[in-house]
Design a protein around this motif. Structure first.
Motif, PDB file in Angstrom:
ATOM      1  N   THR A  35      53.112   9.738  -5.228  1.00 31.06           N
ATOM      2  CA  THR A  35      52.901  11.161  -5.466  1.00 31.06           C
ATOM      3  C   THR A  35      51.583  11.645  -4.894  1.00 31.06           C
ATOM      4  OG1 THR A  35      51.968  10.709  -7.653  1.00 31.06           O
ATOM      5  CG2 THR A  35      54.337  11.145  -7.536  1.00 31.06           C
ATOM      6  N   ALA A  36      50.585  10.774  -4.834  1.00 27.72           N
ATOM      7  CA  ALA A  36      49.298  11.112  -4.218  1.00 27.72           C
ATOM      8  C   ALA A  36      48.671   9.824  -3.732  1.00 27.72           C
ATOM      9  CB  ALA A  36      48.379  11.828  -5.207  1.00 27.72           C
ATOM     10  N   ALA A  37      48.003   9.878  -2.604  1.00 28.24           N
ATOM     11  CA  ALA A  37      47.479   8.659  -1.998  1.00 28.24           C
ATOM     12  C   ALA A  37      46.425   7.984  -2.866  1.00 28.24           C
ATOM     13  CB  ALA A  37      46.898   8.972  -0.626  1.00 28.24           C
ATOM     14  N   LEU A  38      45.546   8.769  -3.479  1.00 30.62           N
ATOM     15  CA  LEU A  38      44.431   8.186  -4.216  1.00 30.62           C
ATOM     16  C   LEU A  38      44.656   8.124  -5.723  1.00 30.62           C
ATOM     17  CD1 LEU A  38      41.294   9.672  -2.393  1.00 30.62           C
ATOM     18  CD2 LEU A  38      42.372   7.440  -2.083  1.00 30.62           C
ATOM     19  N   HIS A  39      45.204   9.177  -6.296  1.00 30.61           N
ATOM     20  CA  HIS A  39      45.272   9.248  -7.754  1.00 30.61           C
ATOM     21  C   HIS A  39      46.657   9.647  -8.251  1.00 30.61           C
ATOM     22  CE1 HIS A  39      40.952   8.813  -7.603  1.00 30.61           C
ATOM     23  NE2 HIS A  39      40.833   9.912  -6.876  1.00 30.61           N
ATOM     24  N   GLY A  40      47.687   9.224  -7.573  1.00 33.21           N
ATOM     25  CA  GLY A  40      49.033   9.582  -7.977  1.00 33.21           C
ATOM     26  C   GLY A  40      49.557   8.701  -9.097  1.00 33.21           C
ATOM     27  N   HIS A  41      50.692   9.099  -9.665  1.00 35.50           N
ATOM     28  CA  HIS A  41      51.336   8.293 -10.696  1.00 35.50           C
ATOM     29  C   HIS A  41      52.589   7.646 -10.111  1.00 35.50           C
ATOM     30  CE1 HIS A  41      53.304  12.290 -10.974  1.00 35.50           C
ATOM     31  NE2 HIS A  41      54.386  11.585 -11.214  1.00 35.50           N
ATOM     32  N   ALA A  42      53.028   6.581 -10.758  1.00 38.58           N
ATOM     33  CA  ALA A  42      54.207   5.871 -10.277  1.00 38.58           C
ATOM     34  C   ALA A  42      55.465   6.677 -10.578  1.00 38.58           C
ATOM     35  CB  ALA A  42      54.291   4.502 -10.943  1.00 38.58           C
ATOM     36  N   ALA A  43      56.394   6.703  -9.626  1.00 36.00           N
ATOM     37  CA  ALA A  43      57.655   7.415  -9.822  1.00 36.00           C
ATOM     38  C   ALA A  43      58.741   6.736  -8.997  1.00 36.00           C
ATOM     39  CB  ALA A  43      57.521   8.877  -9.427  1.00 36.00           C
ATOM     40  N   PRO A 102      51.868   9.630  13.516  1.00 36.75           N
ATOM     41  CA  PRO A 102      50.880   9.498  12.446  1.00 36.75           C
ATOM     42  C   PRO A 102      50.762   8.073  11.925  1.00 36.75           C
ATOM     43  CG  PRO A 102      52.835  10.633  11.638  1.00 36.75           C
ATOM     44  CD  PRO A 102      52.996  10.502  13.116  1.00 36.75           C
ATOM     45  N   LEU A 103      51.834   7.276  12.034  1.00 35.25           N
ATOM     46  CA  LEU A 103      51.739   5.887  11.576  1.00 35.25           C
ATOM     47  C   LEU A 103      50.828   5.075  12.485  1.00 35.25           C
ATOM     48  CD1 LEU A 103      53.173   5.255   8.953  1.00 35.25           C
ATOM     49  CD2 LEU A 103      54.472   6.975  10.208  1.00 35.25           C
ATOM     50  N   ALA A 137      36.436   0.557   9.475  1.00 34.74           N
ATOM     51  CA  ALA A 137      37.798   0.747   8.979  1.00 34.74           C
ATOM     52  C   ALA A 137      37.770   1.258   7.538  1.00 34.74           C
ATOM     53  CB  ALA A 137      38.566  -0.573   9.051  1.00 34.74           C
ATOM     54  N   ILE A 138      38.865   1.896   7.139  1.00 36.20           N
ATOM     55  CA  ILE A 138      39.016   2.373   5.766  1.00 36.20           C
ATOM     56  C   ILE A 138      40.286   1.768   5.180  1.00 36.20           C
ATOM     57  CG2 ILE A 138      37.735   4.509   6.178  1.00 36.20           C
ATOM     58  CD1 ILE A 138      40.404   5.986   6.407  1.00 36.20           C
ATOM     59  N   THR A 139      40.508   1.991   3.884  1.00 34.35           N
ATOM     60  CA  THR A 139      41.692   1.432   3.242  1.00 34.35           C
ATOM     61  C   THR A 139      42.923   2.263   3.581  1.00 34.35           C
ATOM     62  OG1 THR A 139      41.520   2.735   1.213  1.00 34.35           O
ATOM     63  CG2 THR A 139      40.231   0.685   1.327  1.00 34.35           C
ATOM     64  N   ALA A 140      44.093   1.675   3.361  1.00 30.30           N
ATOM     65  CA  ALA A 140      45.338   2.402   3.617  1.00 30.30           C
ATOM     66  C   ALA A 140      45.447   3.623   2.707  1.00 30.30           C
ATOM     67  CB  ALA A 140      46.528   1.470   3.412  1.00 30.30           C
ATOM     68  N   ARG A 141      44.993   3.508   1.473  1.00 29.28           N
ATOM     69  CA  ARG A 141      45.032   4.668   0.568  1.00 29.28           C
ATOM     70  C   ARG A 141      44.155   5.795   1.092  1.00 29.28           C
ATOM     71  NH1 ARG A 141      47.565   4.670  -4.093  1.00 29.28           N
ATOM     72  NH2 ARG A 141      48.329   2.695  -4.964  1.00 29.28           N
ATOM     73  N   GLU A 142      42.971   5.446   1.557  1.00 28.28           N
ATOM     74  CA  GLU A 142      42.080   6.464   2.097  1.00 28.28           C
ATOM     75  C   GLU A 142      42.679   7.110   3.339  1.00 28.28           C
ATOM     76  OE1 GLU A 142      37.608   4.874   0.929  1.00 28.28           O
ATOM     77  OE2 GLU A 142      38.760   3.782   2.454  1.00 28.28           O
ATOM     78  N   ALA A 143      43.296   6.296   4.191  1.00 27.98           N
ATOM     79  CA  ALA A 143      43.902   6.832   5.414  1.00 27.98           C
ATOM     80  C   ALA A 143      45.039   7.793   5.077  1.00 27.98           C
ATOM     81  CB  ALA A 143      44.410   5.692   6.294  1.00 27.98           C
ATOM     82  N   LEU A 144      45.911   7.411   4.134  1.00 30.43           N
ATOM     83  CA  LEU A 144      47.013   8.290   3.741  1.00 30.43           C
ATOM     84  C   LEU A 144      46.477   9.564   3.096  1.00 30.43           C
ATOM     85  CD1 LEU A 144      50.058   8.715   3.562  1.00 30.43           C
ATOM     86  CD2 LEU A 144      50.021   7.511   1.356  1.00 30.43           C
ATOM     87  N   HIS A 145      45.401   9.450   2.349  1.00 28.63           N
ATOM     88  CA  HIS A 145      44.773  10.640   1.754  1.00 28.63           C
ATOM     89  C   HIS A 145      44.303  11.600   2.846  1.00 28.63           C
ATOM     90  CE1 HIS A 145      42.359  13.081  -1.004  1.00 28.63           C
ATOM     91  NE2 HIS A 145      41.383  12.997  -0.112  1.00 28.63           N
ATOM     92  N   LEU A 146      43.687  11.067   3.904  1.00 22.67           N
ATOM     93  CA  LEU A 146      43.215  11.930   4.987  1.00 22.67           C
ATOM     94  C   LEU A 146      44.378  12.703   5.598  1.00 22.67           C
ATOM     95  CD1 LEU A 146      40.623   9.789   7.001  1.00 22.67           C
ATOM     96  CD2 LEU A 146      40.205  11.412   5.173  1.00 22.67           C
ATOM     97  N   PRO A 151      53.271   1.972   3.286  1.00 22.01           N
ATOM     98  CA  PRO A 151      52.032   1.782   4.061  1.00 22.01           C
ATOM     99  C   PRO A 151      50.877   1.256   3.218  1.00 22.01           C
ATOM    100  CG  PRO A 151      52.415   4.118   3.645  1.00 22.01           C
ATOM    101  CD  PRO A 151      53.644   3.396   3.194  1.00 22.01           C
ATOM    102  N   LEU A 152      50.980   1.348   1.897  1.00 14.70           N
ATOM    103  CA  LEU A 152      49.898   0.886   1.030  1.00 14.70           C
ATOM    104  C   LEU A 152      50.010  -0.592   0.686  1.00 14.70           C
ATOM    105  CD1 LEU A 152      49.585   3.902  -1.455  1.00 14.70           C
ATOM    106  CD2 LEU A 152      48.598   3.606   0.823  1.00 14.70           C
ATOM    107  N   SER A 153      51.142  -1.212   0.989  1.00 13.06           N
ATOM    108  CA  SER A 153      51.315  -2.616   0.609  1.00 13.06           C
ATOM    109  C   SER A 153      51.641  -3.546   1.773  1.00 13.06           C
ATOM    110  CB  SER A 153      52.401  -2.744  -0.463  1.00 13.06           C
ATOM    111  OG  SER A 153      53.658  -2.320   0.035  1.00 13.06           O
ATOM    112  N   VAL A 154      52.086  -3.002   2.911  1.00 12.34           N
ATOM    113  CA  VAL A 154      52.391  -3.891   4.039  1.00 12.34           C
ATOM    114  C   VAL A 154      51.106  -4.439   4.638  1.00 12.34           C
ATOM    115  CG1 VAL A 154      54.513  -2.654   4.587  1.00 12.34           C
ATOM    116  CG2 VAL A 154      52.378  -2.037   5.763  1.00 12.34           C
TER     117      VAL A 154
END
Length: 582
Positions: A59-67, A490-491, A513-522, A555-558
């Motif tokens: 739901t959000a790259a940095l602070h989302g909830h699981a769904a 974008p990938l 380099a930055i983390t995958a979460r940070e990259a998706l947030h950008l 993209p956050l786990s591969v």
């Protein structure tokens, strides 16, 4: 015909440039739109239009909830949560898609993508797969053989000579071998081009032609032009190039380009620098409900007269959630071969032979004073300004001018953006944060990395676009590609942010380099913030606009090296499926 006001206009009339402002009620304050849009989610009587379930919803790259599922209706996010709960929103007409464990992310927003230029590039020769000068020459030769005698042959700009075995651009003589009569124009990115003898002759470029201000005509040991043109020298060819296609052709090409971008998961773009005519093409598609990417439009400015024209034509934040005009774009220096640097460039035999070359600083006719007035006037009228900055010396200058304007008109609420930031200093990043300036960063090194090292040296080349430092400095940033300068995927960009690996396989500056979460947030909420749209886009939250992308991997786990290979299965914009993999 002005698509919004319905009156007959010509490119020279002011009425053409007021096509958004002519639409009653469209000019809105960004925070008002965001707050009202996110306040309460609609719920259609017949249930959701679309439910994606049995998946992994980020739901959000940095602070989302699981769904596991997301329901969409009326162009909005209705709900996210467990599949069993979200499926209760289904009605008779609801389309249900079983994700079978696939990943859903917020729509990917490219904060710097020349979508219109990419569209115009579509008919030209693609060189991205070329791996030698012979490959380039062969591809050009094929097009020459299919063209009328004397007709222009042009290539797409999204490729790079570092991918060629020779590691250089082809010369006029090499192109002449397959095209002695047809003029050839091969742009590379937005700042470099190479041409053949027929093109040089049409443009009147000879050994006696002086380098234009802000440009370089590359010459051989005998002083003859090699065909390679840097920065504003490239503009010497522009007057003799073929005119753009008809407006109808441009509209079709732009529709095709948006479809290509949708297939990559792109749901929105910032168009960094358009002409009034190009804005009119966008507006026509908007009027006919044919936009499939959201577009945040910037008017290209090079002088004070351009700012005055924009002020006369538009109010800031004019438009709607699909198409909006917010501001202006200014180019302060060149690219990798022309960025304005504090310290001299490296010597590059056959390409850059001056020991005192610092790149090019691009200024309006009135110099620093005119630029200051341009920025001052834009700020006074409430416009966002986004400025192209590559070199550290260019950034010194631009940040200084902005600081002068900021003391008179605070810039934070206007969300001014510095684009690219190849070589930002810690001092300038601190000044940016103090003024509330934002950044947009792209994956240029994917293609340009070899030239960064060749022209700037190892240290500057590896540090270029230090996203880790930019984020650690507390700057808000959006992600992107600068396509067609580099491919629009974008990938690929997300993968480079995490690995710093170029298309050649080199890794430049892994410490940046930055983390995958940070990259998706950008690429989601970060880019939305540069567009004044964080309250309506960037996350998958109830009440927000329904822009989502289904990926075939998370993209956050591969493995970071596999991010670039993730595929897009489905793209939804404004609640509509605009791409679905067969």
């Amino acid at each position: 015909m002005c698509q919004l006001c319905g009156s007959e206009v010509t490119p020279s009339t002011v009425s053409r440039r007021t096509l958004f402002a002519a639409a009653a009620g469209l000019a809105v304050a960004p925070m008002v739109v965001g707050t009202s849009a996110a306040s309460a989610a609609p719920r259609p009587d017949d249930g959701a239009d679309l439910i994606l379930h049995n998946g992994h919803v980020i739901t959000a790259a940095l602070h989302g909830h699981a769904a596991q599922a997301v329901a969409i209706g009326g162009g909005r996010i209705l709900a996210t949560g467990p599949s069993s709960q979200v499926l209760r929103l289904a009605g008779r007409r609801t389309r249900r898609i079983d994700l079978r464990g696939r990943t859903v992310v917020p729509g990917l927003i490219d904060s710097h993508l020349h979508q219109f230029n990419s569209a115009l590039d579509r008919p030209n020769v693609s060189l991205l797969e070329a791996r030698s000068i012979a490959d380039v020459v062969a591809r050009i030769g094929e097009r020459v053989a299919a063209s009328a005698a004397g007709a222009w042959v042009q290539a797409r700009s999204g490729w790079h000579e570092s991918l060629l075995a020779e590691g250089r651009l082809p010369t006029r003589s090499e192109l002449d071998a397959v095209s002695p009569q047809n003029p050839v124009y091969i742009p590379r990115g937005g700042h470099v081009a190479t041409v053949n003898s027929a093109a040089l002759a049409l443009a009147g470029i000879t050994r006696d032609t002086k380098d234009p201000t802000g440009g370089v005509i590359v010459r051989d040991a005998n002083g003859e032009p090699t065909g390679v043109l840097l920065e504003r020298a490239r503009a010497l060819i522009t007057p003799v190039l073929p005119p753009p296609p008809s407006a109808d052709q441009q509209r079709q090409q732009l529709r095709d380009q948006m479809a290509e971008h949708n297939a990559l998961g792109i749901t929105g773009v910032t168009e960094p620098g358009l002409s009034p005519d190009q804005i009119d093409i966008y507006t026509g598609l908007w009027h006919d409900h044919q936009l499939t990417t959201r577009a945040h439009l910037l008017w290209r400015i090079a002088a004070l007269a351009d700012v005055d024209a924009a002020v006369a034509a538009f109010k800031p934040h004019t438009g709607d959630d699909l198409l909006r005009f917010d501001g202006l774009k200014y180019l302060s220096d060149g690219g990798v071969e022309g960025g304005f640097l504090r310290d001299p460039y490296q010597i590059v035999p056959g390409e850059q032979t001056s020991a005192d070359y610092h790149g090019v600083q691009l200024l309006p006719p009135g110099g620093a004073d005119e630029l200051t007035e341009m920025y001052r006037r834009a700020a006074q009228h409430g416009f966002q300004v986004q400025t192209h900055v590559v070199g550290d010396a260019a950034m010194d200058f631009v940040v200084g001018v902005m600081d002068t304007v900021h003391r008179e008109t605070p810039l934070a609420r206007l969300r001014w953006v510095l684009m690219h930031l190849f070589l930002p200093s810690s001092e300038n990043m601190a000044r940016m944060r103090k003024m509330g300036l934002l950044a947009s960063v792209q994956d240029h090194p994917v293609l340009l990395g070899a030239n960064q090292v060749k022209w700037w040296g190892e240290e500057r080349g590896a540090r270029a676009i230090p996203i880790r430092e930019i984020l650690d400095a507390g700057l808000v940033a959006g992600g992107g590609t600068d396509a067609p300068v580099v491919p629009p995927n974008p990938l690929w960009s997300l993968g480079w942010m995490v690995t710093r690996e170029t298309l050649k396989g080199d890794v430049l500056g892994p410490e940046h380099a930055i983390t995958a979460r940070e990259a998706l947030h950008l690429y989601t909420l970060g880019s939305a913030t540069t567009q004044f749209a964080e309250h309506t886009l960037g996350t998958i939250d109830r009440g927000k606009l329904a822009d989502v992308v289904v990926l075939d991997a998370d993209p956050l786990s591969v493995d970071p090296g596999a991010i670039k290979d993730i595929g897009v299965d489905l793209t939804v914009v404004d609640g509509r499926v605009v791409y679905e993999k067969d």
